[in-house]
Design a protein around this motif. Structure first.
Motif, short mmCIF file in Angstrom:
data_model
loop_
_atom_site.label_atom_id
_atom_site.label_comp_id
_atom_site.label_asym_id
_atom_site.label_seq_id
_atom_site.Cartn_x
_atom_site.Cartn_y
_atom_site.Cartn_z
N ASP A 1 40.14 43.85 53.37
CA ASP A 1 41.49 43.57 52.88
C ASP A 1 41.90 44.53 51.77
OD1 ASP A 1 41.87 41.56 54.66
OD2 ASP A 1 41.32 39.94 53.28
N SER A 2 40.98 44.77 50.84
CA SER A 2 41.30 45.67 49.74
C SER A 2 41.57 47.08 50.25
CB SER A 2 40.15 45.72 48.74
OG SER A 2 39.96 44.45 48.18
N LEU A 3 40.76 47.50 51.21
CA LEU A 3 40.94 48.85 51.74
C LEU A 3 42.31 48.98 52.40
CD1 LEU A 3 39.77 51.60 52.17
CD2 LEU A 3 38.65 50.78 54.24
N ARG A 4 42.71 47.96 53.15
CA ARG A 4 44.04 47.98 53.78
C ARG A 4 45.12 48.17 52.72
NH1 ARG A 4 42.59 43.78 57.75
NH2 ARG A 4 41.82 44.99 59.52
N THR B 1 28.78 45.10 45.88
CA THR B 1 30.20 45.43 45.74
C THR B 1 30.42 46.90 46.07
OG1 THR B 1 29.88 45.98 43.42
CG2 THR B 1 30.61 43.72 43.91
N VAL B 2 31.68 47.29 46.08
CA VAL B 2 32.08 48.68 46.31
C VAL B 2 33.23 48.96 45.35
CG1 VAL B 2 33.09 50.29 47.96
CG2 VAL B 2 31.48 48.56 48.76
N THR B 3 33.24 50.14 44.74
CA THR B 3 34.37 50.48 43.88
C THR B 3 35.30 51.42 44.62
OG1 THR B 3 33.04 50.18 41.89
CG2 THR B 3 35.06 51.47 41.67
N LEU B 4 36.49 50.92 44.93
CA LEU B 4 37.48 51.72 45.66
C LEU B 4 38.34 52.48 44.67
CD1 LEU B 4 38.64 49.12 48.34
CD2 LEU B 4 36.99 50.99 48.63
N TYR B 5 38.76 53.66 45.09
CA TYR B 5 39.42 54.56 44.17
C TYR B 5 40.40 55.41 44.96
CZ TYR B 5 39.63 58.05 40.39
OH TYR B 5 40.04 58.89 39.40
N SER B 6 41.68 55.38 44.56
CA SER B 6 42.62 56.31 45.17
C SER B 6 43.50 56.87 44.07
CB SER B 6 43.46 55.62 46.25
OG SER B 6 44.38 54.74 45.65
N ARG B 7 44.51 57.67 44.44
CA ARG B 7 45.32 58.33 43.42
C ARG B 7 45.86 57.31 42.42
NH1 ARG B 7 49.80 61.31 46.31
NH2 ARG B 7 50.51 59.17 46.07
N ASP B 8 46.29 56.14 42.94
CA ASP B 8 46.98 55.20 42.06
C ASP B 8 46.18 53.95 41.71
OD1 ASP B 8 49.37 56.80 42.28
OD2 ASP B 8 49.55 56.01 44.31
N LEU B 9 45.12 53.68 42.44
CA LEU B 9 44.45 52.39 42.28
C LEU B 9 42.96 52.57 42.04
CD1 LEU B 9 46.06 50.49 45.31
CD2 LEU B 9 46.65 50.18 42.90
N ARG B 10 42.35 51.57 41.42
CA ARG B 10 40.91 51.54 41.24
C ARG B 10 40.50 50.09 41.16
NH1 ARG B 10 36.69 54.69 38.37
NH2 ARG B 10 35.11 53.10 38.11
N LYS B 11 39.45 49.72 41.91
CA LYS B 11 39.12 48.30 41.98
C LYS B 11 37.70 48.14 42.52
CE LYS B 11 41.34 44.13 43.92
NZ LYS B 11 42.28 43.73 44.99
N VAL C 1 35.25 45.67 44.43
CA VAL C 1 35.43 44.48 45.28
C VAL C 1 34.12 44.09 45.95
CG1 VAL C 1 37.84 45.05 45.76
CG2 VAL C 1 36.05 45.84 47.33
N LYS C 2 33.99 42.81 46.24
CA LYS C 2 32.84 42.32 47.00
C LYS C 2 32.94 42.80 48.45
CE LYS C 2 31.59 38.06 44.64
NZ LYS C 2 30.68 38.87 43.80
N ILE C 3 31.80 42.89 49.12
CA ILE C 3 31.80 43.34 50.51
C ILE C 3 32.73 42.46 51.35
CG2 ILE C 3 30.38 43.46 52.60
CD1 ILE C 3 28.12 44.55 50.95
N SER C 4 32.75 41.16 51.05
CA SER C 4 33.58 40.25 51.85
C SER C 4 35.07 40.54 51.69
CB SER C 4 33.28 38.80 51.48
OG SER C 4 33.56 38.62 50.10
N GLU C 5 35.45 41.18 50.58
CA GLU C 5 36.86 41.49 50.36
C GLU C 5 37.19 42.94 50.71
OE1 GLU C 5 36.66 39.00 46.11
OE2 GLU C 5 36.71 41.19 46.21
#
Lengths: 428, 428
Positions: free
Chosen positions: A419-422, A400-410, A412-416
């Motif tokens: 889409d999540s990054l978009r 998985t990867v944990t995405l993080y920006s000013r407003d969001l944190r999540k 996600v699996k590599i397969s997602e």
């Protein structure tokens, strides 16, 4: 201490990102109108332009220098219209009309000041081959569309015709040496009615002539109203110019295009319609302009070819846009994602993720300094990465990867991931 | 007869369209890898680079000239790495690593010949600040991705390390003045084993040394096999270089990256890994290359900063791509649609259609010469418009347009125009 030549500039990434965005919009508009790009050398033989660009340019503003070996003299390209004329002469196979755009640096030995540089970009679109108002209408429309595309609201394009000036001032009013007069009335916008009157008086114009000139250049109203006034003057040049302008107004059909008899434009080579674009705020001078020059292209080929064009003052557009808040330098980097490797052992997994993202076209960086997690985050923030992706032992274990920006944190699996990054990028 | 300076070029639209396509692909790859653009002046003070670029450059290849007013001396930018070093010194606020790309013209007073010009583009991506193989792996990956994106199939990237050369040839074989030897072995690719032997003999190397050198540089096989051979040499530089290269090979993990001890690369400033990319056909020399230069950036700031980079030889890429048929000049114009006004009275309707198409971003032209229908068609074909749109009395009456391309013909309502045009363009 090391330095760069006066009047020259380094462009760091935030300014380059803005410049590239502005230029790509301009190019898009040029292309929409069916203009194709050319490029010409930065250096021309001095011989090629000598005696053609006027005294000030040749004695003061042009960079001219010898070749150490051949003893030929070169000049750095001073503007883009003469190179176009030379190009047309050297490429006689070019189908006419030739609609070309040219975005390139030019060099002028100006005294550097705000908005004035010794190396700067010009963006020109010209139509070579057509004597008709349809062609003028097209380059004026390019100008209007460019201003609109940058959300400049309070702009206007002032339009005049050199033949109208000649017919009225030279033939009807009998002024023999009209250029000082033209230069004076050209300042109406800047120095006002009294200023122009003063200048005309200093030039030795008697009072009744001054009155007549001021009356003419102060006429305001729609083109049709003004045109009716001028049609009373029975002069061939005036008639031809009015017919030509009437067609342009009718084709362009935009309220921001206005008639202005006081508009002259400095360059001597114009032979018909001339136009200039400005905004009321900031008072930065003209942002674009152009006109018809039916006797310049033939300078090299020996045969007159009609031509008309527009030049967008991209340096001033950017300066004015920054002042008006239309543009900003907030995008400091193209970087979409910076991948933080939580531990050094996770770097290979981070590299694997970077390959996936790069393959899909996302601008991706990862640690190249073997830094701590917090130092990596600090760097990512400093360069302005839009999203941070954390990969630590648990992410690597679970793919998985944990995405993080000013407003969001999540997480996600590599397969997602894509889409999540978009999603993250669309709200960042 | 008018001409342009020797070694300089005019680029007509078909060549510009190709160049822009190639450059935008290169930029896209630079951005994917998280590089951001900068630009620097075309002119630098001669003082800034004097004594740094080597004798041949400074005595023969650089354009150097005085300012007529200030008596300062300028030089036209010769390459993009020294300007980067100067930029970093003048912008100490830049976060490290600084991943920048720079696409810009450079000028060299070369003897013009096929593929060699006096004004040409360089496309560089460099990472300033990281001493680690991760950074080298990244710029080498940029190189590989660029070659792949242009469908160059038979390319390979040869990789070596300057420290390996120093360790082996200078420290172990005891060669005191190694550069002539390096230049000789660097030609292995071009002149073969016997050629190199001859050169080494001419340099005065005795037979046993020649044998030893040839044995070393002819070693072939995977990096791991070769590495095992070299690890037997107990030398610090050799060990450091092999460890560094091993990391690079492992990260890049691509068969097209191969080890080659005979690769030297001309520039003196490299301090670690060096690499060069070539195709087997056409034999046009290297298409890209780069390496690590840990002591150049500090030239202006006085403090060593490690750096590594890649330079894509875009002029040669284009020349090679044209020769291989990977590129062609078949797109002569961006023009999507040329609107033929069947009769002069239909021109205003044509203009109305052009506005609709341009607003939707289609590159559109229409008659500006008041030509006959057949002359308009001929012109549209000559410039290479992809689709022709006819508007005549019946189209105007029924608010339709007749689209026409090599394979299709269809009369459509204005409301269907955009969709139909997309269809025409997708098959044209």
């Amino acid at each position: 201490m090391v330095s760069i030549p006066r009047g020259f500039r380094d462009f760091p990434p935030p300014m380059m990102i803005l410049r590239k965005r502005v230029l790509s919009k301009i190019e898009e508009i040029f292309r929409r109108y069916g203009f194709d790009p050319i490029e010409t050398p930065s250096l021309e033989y001095w011989e090629t332009v000598k005696g053609k660009l006027g005294e000030e340019a040749e004695n003061k503003l042009m960079f001219i220098f010898p070749d150490f070996f051949s003893k030929e003299w070169y000049t750095l390209r001073y503007e883009l219209t003469f190179p176009l004329a030379r190009y047309v002469a050297m490429h006689p196979e070019t189908p006419l009309p030739f609609k070309r755009y040219h975005i390139g640096n030019v060099w002028r030995h100006e005294e550097p000041q705000k908005g004035r540089y010794r190396e700067f970009l010009q963006c020109d679109a010209d139509i070579v081959g057509s004597p008709y108002p349809e062609a003028d209408a097209e380059v004026i429309s390019v100008n209007i569309d460019a201003m609109k595309s940058f959300d400049f609201e309070n702009f206007r394009v002032r339009l005049n015709d050199r033949r109208l000036l000649t017919g009225v001032f030279e033939e009807e009013l009998g002024i023999n040496n009209p250029f000082p007069i033209y230069r004076a009335i050209d300042k109406l916008d800047k120095i006002g009615v009294d200023g122009v009157k003063g200048e005309l008086a200093r030039l030795g114009a008697h009072e009744s002539l001054i009155g007549r000139i001021m009356e003419l250049i102060s006429t305001r109203g729609s083109f049709n109203e003004i045109s009716n006034t001028f049609r009373r003057i029975e002069n061939d040049k005036v008639k031809v110019a009015l017919d030509h302008l009437e067609e342009i107004f009718s084709i362009v059909s935009d309220d921001r295009l206005v008639f202005d008899l006081s508009l002259v434009r400095g360059l001597d080579y114009y032979t018909g319609p001339v136009f200039e674009t400005s905004v009321s705020e900031p008072r930065i001078g003209s942002l674009a302009g152009g006109g018809r020059y039916d006797r310049l292209i033939g300078l090299y080929s020996g045969k007159d070819v009609p031509a008309t064009g527009v030049s967008l003052g991209v340096e001033r557009l950017i300066d004015a846009g920054l002042e008006l808040g239309i543009f900003d330098l907030s995008e400091r980097s193209y970087t979409d994602v910076f991948i933080v490797s939580v531990r050094r052992e996770n770097w290979r997994y981070a590299w694997r993720i970077s390959r996936i993202l790069r393959e899909r076209g996302f601008s991706t960086s990862l640690d190249l300094m073997r830094r701590s997690q917090s130092a990596q985050r600090e760097y990512a923030n400093k360069i302005g990465a839009k999203v941070i992706a954390f990969v630590g032992p648990s992410e690597e274990e679970t793919e998985t990867v944990t995405l993080y920006s000013r407003d969001l944190r999540k997480t996600v699996k590599i397969s997602e991931l894509i889409d999540s990054l978009r999603e993250f990028l669309s709200v960042s």
